[in-house]
Design a protein around this motif. Sequence first.
Motif, PDB file in Angstrom:
ATOM      1  N   PHE A 665       0.658  -1.105  -0.125  1.00 29.99           N
ATOM      2  CA  PHE A 665      -0.116   0.073   0.017  1.00 29.99           C
ATOM      3  C   PHE A 665       0.935   1.297   0.071  1.00 29.99           C
ATOM      4  CE2 PHE A 665      -3.267   2.689   2.453  1.00 29.99           C
ATOM      5  CZ  PHE A 665      -4.068   3.131   1.267  1.00 29.99           C
ATOM      6  N   GLU A 687       0.627  11.062  -1.722  1.00 28.45           N
ATOM      7  CA  GLU A 687      -0.832  11.102  -2.259  1.00 28.45           C
ATOM      8  C   GLU A 687      -1.042  11.966  -3.299  1.00 28.45           C
ATOM      9  OE1 GLU A 687      -2.921   8.795  -1.974  1.00 28.45           O
ATOM     10  OE2 GLU A 687      -3.690   8.910   0.075  1.00 28.45           O
ATOM     11  N   GLY A 715      13.057  11.165   8.256  1.00 31.68           N
ATOM     12  CA  GLY A 715      12.138  11.600   9.130  1.00 31.68           C
ATOM     13  C   GLY A 715      10.726  11.649   8.280  1.00 31.68           C
ATOM     14  N   MET A 718       9.127   8.344   7.880  1.00 29.45           N
ATOM     15  CA  MET A 718       8.681   7.652   9.036  1.00 29.45           C
ATOM     16  C   MET A 718       7.304   7.990   9.494  1.00 29.45           C
ATOM     17  SD  MET A 718       9.852   5.351  11.615  1.00 29.45           S
ATOM     18  CE  MET A 718       8.254   4.660  12.145  1.00 29.45           C
ATOM     19  N   ARG A 719       7.122   9.483   9.260  1.00 30.55           N
ATOM     20  CA  ARG A 719       5.964  10.027   9.728  1.00 30.55           C
ATOM     21  C   ARG A 719       4.844   9.576   8.761  1.00 30.55           C
ATOM     22  NH1 ARG A 719       8.575  14.965  10.318  1.00 30.55           N
ATOM     23  NH2 ARG A 719       8.331  15.707   8.188  1.00 30.55           N
ATOM     24  N   ASP A 722       3.586   6.220   9.769  1.00 29.99           N
ATOM     25  CA  ASP A 722       2.755   6.077  10.675  1.00 29.99           C
ATOM     26  C   ASP A 722       1.478   6.814  10.413  1.00 29.99           C
ATOM     27  OD1 ASP A 722       4.524   5.028  12.604  1.00 29.99           O
ATOM     28  OD2 ASP A 722       5.364   6.781  13.385  1.00 29.99           O
ATOM     29  N   PHE A 723       1.367   7.650   9.433  1.00 24.33           N
ATOM     30  CA  PHE A 723       0.309   8.074   8.986  1.00 24.33           C
ATOM     31  C   PHE A 723      -0.667   7.078   8.421  1.00 24.33           C
ATOM     32  CE2 PHE A 723      -2.768  10.265   6.122  1.00 24.33           C
ATOM     33  CZ  PHE A 723      -3.343  11.113   6.945  1.00 24.33           C
ATOM     34  N   GLN A 726      -1.876   4.549  10.804  1.00 23.43           N
ATOM     35  CA  GLN A 726      -3.059   4.965  11.785  1.00 23.43           C
ATOM     36  C   GLN A 726      -4.198   5.196  11.008  1.00 23.43           C
ATOM     37  OE1 GLN A 726      -1.161   7.300  14.949  1.00 23.43           O
ATOM     38  NE2 GLN A 726       0.619   5.877  14.601  1.00 23.43           N
ATOM     39  N   ALA A 727      -4.120   6.102   9.879  1.00 21.52           N
ATOM     40  CA  ALA A 727      -5.290   6.736   9.429  1.00 21.52           C
ATOM     41  C   ALA A 727      -5.938   5.565   8.416  1.00 21.52           C
ATOM     42  CB  ALA A 727      -4.900   7.814   8.501  1.00 21.52           C
ATOM     43  N   HIS A 728      -4.958   4.627   7.674  1.00 21.58           N
ATOM     44  CA  HIS A 728      -5.985   3.945   6.512  1.00 21.58           C
ATOM     45  C   HIS A 728      -5.796   2.484   6.929  1.00 21.58           C
ATOM     46  CE1 HIS A 728      -5.729   7.702   4.516  1.00 21.58           C
ATOM     47  NE2 HIS A 728      -4.541   7.690   4.093  1.00 21.58           N
ATOM     48  N   CYS A 729      -5.152   1.922   7.930  1.00 22.63           N
ATOM     49  CA  CYS A 729      -5.239   0.725   8.096  1.00 22.63           C
ATOM     50  C   CYS A 729      -5.236   0.258   9.639  1.00 22.63           C
ATOM     51  CB  CYS A 729      -3.637   0.075   7.693  1.00 22.63           C
ATOM     52  SG  CYS A 729      -3.200   0.515   6.030  1.00 22.63           S
ATOM     53  N   ILE A 868      -0.634   4.229  -2.000  1.00 27.22           N
ATOM     54  CA  ILE A 868      -0.694   5.729  -1.928  1.00 27.22           C
ATOM     55  C   ILE A 868      -0.244   6.469  -3.122  1.00 27.22           C
ATOM     56  CG2 ILE A 868       0.179   7.604  -0.494  1.00 27.22           C
ATOM     57  CD1 ILE A 868      -1.392   5.905   1.259  1.00 27.22           C
TER      58      ILE A 868
ATOM     59  N   ARG B  27      -9.809   8.899   2.949  1.00 29.82           N
ATOM     60  CA  ARG B  27      -9.214   8.855   1.686  1.00 29.82           C
ATOM     61  C   ARG B  27     -10.348   8.315   0.600  1.00 29.82           C
ATOM     62  NH1 ARG B  27      -5.954   4.852  -1.255  1.00 29.82           N
ATOM     63  NH2 ARG B  27      -4.502   5.937  -2.083  1.00 29.82           N
ATOM     64  N   TYR B  55       0.916  15.128  14.998  1.00 27.24           N
ATOM     65  CA  TYR B  55       1.867  13.763  14.943  1.00 27.24           C
ATOM     66  C   TYR B  55       2.730  13.946  16.098  1.00 27.24           C
ATOM     67  CZ  TYR B  55       5.280  10.306  13.545  1.00 27.24           C
ATOM     68  OH  TYR B  55       5.985   9.268  13.416  1.00 27.24           O
ATOM     69  N   TRP B  63      -0.798   9.372  15.691  1.00 23.39           N
ATOM     70  CA  TRP B  63      -1.282  10.619  15.073  1.00 23.39           C
ATOM     71  C   TRP B  63      -2.750  10.871  15.799  1.00 23.39           C
ATOM     72  CZ3 TRP B  63      -0.116  13.550  10.962  1.00 23.39           C
ATOM     73  CH2 TRP B  63       1.024  13.255  10.093  1.00 23.39           C
ATOM     74  N   LEU B  81      -6.244   9.205  15.754  1.00 22.15           N
ATOM     75  CA  LEU B  81      -6.729   8.984  14.600  1.00 22.15           C
ATOM     76  C   LEU B  81      -7.057   7.523  14.295  1.00 22.15           C
ATOM     77  CD1 LEU B  81      -6.986  10.507  11.920  1.00 22.15           C
ATOM     78  CD2 LEU B  81      -4.555   9.906  11.301  1.00 22.15           C
ATOM     79  N   ALA B  82      -6.423   6.762  14.785  1.00 25.35           N
ATOM     80  CA  ALA B  82      -6.797   5.289  14.388  1.00 25.35           C
ATOM     81  C   ALA B  82      -8.003   4.754  15.165  1.00 25.35           C
ATOM     82  CB  ALA B  82      -5.561   4.409  15.051  1.00 25.35           C
TER      83      ALA B  82
END
Lengths: 979, 93
Positions: A665, A687, A715, A718-719, A722-723, A726-729, A868, B27, B55, B63, B81-82
């Motif tokens: 992904f 994105e 950096g 890594m950010r 994590d996004f 946490q946001a999509h998965c 993405i 998304r 973050y 997040w 966020l999760a």
Amino acid sequence: MRIEGKGLVDRSTPVGFRFDGRDYTGFQGDTLASALLASGVRVMGRSFKYHRPRGVMTAGSEEPNALVTVGRGAGQVPNVRATVQEIHSGLDARGQNAWPSVRFDVMEVNDLFAPFLSAGFYYKTFMWPRKFWESLYEPAIRRAAGLGALSRQHNDEHYEKAYAFCDLLVIGSGPAGLMAALTAGRAGADVILAEEDARMGGRLLAESHEVAGQSGADWAAGVVAELASMPNVRLMTRTTVTGAYDGGTFGALERVGLHLARPPMDLPRECFWRIVAKRAILAAGAHERPIAFANNDRPGVMMAGAVRAYVNRWGVAPGQTVAVFGNNDDAHRTVSDLGAAGIKVSALIDVREDAVAPKGVTLHAGARLVDAVGRNGLREVIVADRDGKIARIPCDCLAMSGGWNPVLHLTCHMNGRPVWREDIATFVPKPGMVPGLTVAGAANGTYSTYGCMKEGAEAASVALSELGRAQPKVDLPEAEDGAIRLRAYWEVPEPKHRAWLDFANDVTTKDVRLAAQENFRSVEHMKRYTTQGMAPDQGKSSNVAALAVLADATGRGIPETGITTFRPPYVPISVAALGAGGQGKGLAPERLTTSHQASVARGAPMIEAGLWYRPSYFPRPGEKTWRESCDREVRMVRERVGVCDVSTLGKIDIQGADAGRFLDFVYTNTFSTLKPGRVRYGLMLREDGIVMDDGTTACLGEGHYLMTTTTAAAGQVMRHLDFVAQAHCPGWDVHTISVTEQWAQFAIAGPLGRELLNTLLESPIDDAAIPFLGCGKVRVMGIEARLFRISFSGELGFEIAVPARYGAALYRDLVARAESLGGGAYGMEALNVLRIEKGFITHAEIHGRVTAFDIGLQGMVSAKKDCIGKAASERPGLTGQEREQLVGLKPVPASKPIGAGAHLFDEGAEPVRVNDQGYVTSVCWSPTLNTHLGLAFLKNGRARHATRVRLVDHLRGADVVCEVVHPVFFDAEGGRARG
Amino acid sequence: MRLNCPLCGDRDLREFTYYGASVYADRPEGGWSEAWDDLLHLRDNPAGETNDLWYHELGCSAWIEVSRNTVTHAISDTRLLAERKPAAKGAKA
Ligand SMILES: [Zn+2]
């Protein structure tokens, strides 16, 4: 002159200090101002614009006149208020804005030119001719007008910043603050009591009123002793709260070592605090305000409250014969305190017609003060009585009181506007201007001692109940509870000479009226036109009077005229304290690899890569330029073997049952099919369809991957991971962590790479054990290491990774073994040449504007799955002929150097913007191919191989014809890396 | 300014990295569409309540979606966020 038996200074401890090159003696507990006054020094500064001699006016941080420079050399500090600086035996202070001294100042001549220096004179006088402004007028004005100067040297004195947390922050330790802190302290709340002064007590130290049958100072000392015994209370003296910010955060400046003759080496000069408080009480008191009259800036004209403070707290007589001038009852209080101290009072001038004469003092009720006489020190004041009779009153000090302005500055720091209170003729804070902050005592317009104490205790009770705490019983002591009777009075009408409002910036009533006359009627416009309130004191004692004069001049009321905005900081803060820890290397911490010492020992110049330092090249005897070393290192890798530290690349450990699917992904290509022991190159998009980063990811085992990123984007990636996770998965079994610093990793590149490794590994490897793009565990020198068969040079290449603590030893050993094989260490320059020869991209190419299509990797965006950036990468305009595509460039002839940043044009086209065809991103001299090379983006570039373009570098003046070629210049089939 | 990280508690602003409005986490599915254009390019600029992304970079790497008021700067809520409940979720399982 000292008054026997008066004051809180320690008469048994004399303290010597220097001012303007002369030695003086004061006592422990003196400020520079009190000690100089006691020594008969009247002129302590020169004014900003007119260089008028000035004496001290106040006894606090609002002082506009007595600004001095403290210290010598790099650490000298300008614009220190003599009223705040405590004396100590090492103190070396001097007046400023004067030459040769504040007593004799040649720039005094400015005062004669006063008619030309009125409000707005900069704008009117010096605007033409324009070019003269920068070269002539401005430098001259800056030399003549100004405050103290910095040393212009690097100052490495120690400053600190710190954080503190509490339930209740109490700002100010006068009667209101002490009662608030006592109430909250007894309730067990975590309290910070911050006091700007060196000693707690506020006005209780300066007034003669008794509290609970004892002196105010003794009562305060008793309360402070009780607070000091409470483990939940933190007392912070010499700490000015400077700003109120979001979320209950306050800035505060603590003067930690400025009062010590020989501070310990580890003690900072100042500390800037960020205090986070659940509740706060502002009990900062009030500033007494001057009255504008002719020549009211004479040395010896002082605030009445300051006169009482010098008499009662420091035991200093500010003059031998004092006249008192005021519009309220504090003037009468001053007369009585002076009498009690045995100081002669020559007259009381009260602007109120109905004023009652105090015993034994001549009263001029309803009189006008028309002039003050005595350039270097007040000699007399001239008074016009109601009947017009002129009286000359001898005095060497005038104690003046125009009423009080609450110190409400902090309440305005979050856009709150104070409200006008007619009865005390001043602005007072409105509730709720700063969330969580209440105001008590004089800062709230409550001036009596008892009233302050009551409000302080009540404010603490409210805060305690909001914090869910029980409220203890705290009895209020008996104290003075008189009403303030005051008649609003801002200026003596029709002065014959200039009458000052803002002493620090030399702004007079005439300037404000001139501003109004020239239609700068808004208070904010008047402020900027006249510079009213823009000096270091920020108009603390003068702003309200100035807007009263403006209101009068424009025929409006004061509330309609409004008040200028107070912004942080409340007092000047040295940049050294604000930026503590950020000097020198603190600004950009150094990240050093484990091979750093070895590289430096080999004479490698180190270059920055973000915060990292990496070796440029390793010079050998006889090599005179970096190019000679670089060329040799490139040949070494192509022909023998080289070793390079690649630990700075980002390393992210990814684990979990869904880790493969997660990589599918975030990467454009597929990783879930990657088998343990294999490595794959991956491309990552943002994105919006633009390339974010590239690198290799190894499968170390089932559900365990190690991703490498570029050094620059470590950096960011890594950010991003994590996004996405946490946001999509959410709910996926995938975990990521950066292990960049845990592993030292070294590239071993060159035809002899495997031979070198096999001298080191406990079990030798061959091509079958670790094939191209393979990886596995190996043992080296008794420890387990990771070995990857990857190449950024195009040669047979490995990267070996060991826990970072073994990095230094392994690197030295690898380089020594490489040297015995005719190879050695190579640096960033050679690494760059090797990768350009192979057409490998870095962030010089993937610079945030290029797509996978642009770099020829559109085939890596899998059609079988989402990722993405995939949707956006399909947008029209992100693919196609019009795109600038990655190509190689070879200059014709090959010896002509080309530069990165140059632009490309069709041969024969004029090299102007509209004809632009592309640009160069990376260049090098290739010792392998004996030519200069460039990587570039060229419109429709992939269709233009074997054609020619014109390369023009307007900046460096180059104009070179180049042949467009495939970006892989060397070993296009890749046989060397696979071999 | 202080932010309450659901995992670490109340922390100083300096520990966090800001990343704009939280609609960015919603998304769309499928290929390029107007919904994608909205996601990438269109943002409200409210005077008042807003939700944005932070973050906890110098903390736990979470997040966080923060509800705050752009006028008063008051922060009314923070959540992982999760764990939020977005209107629509991409990246099908
Ligand atoms: Zn956290």
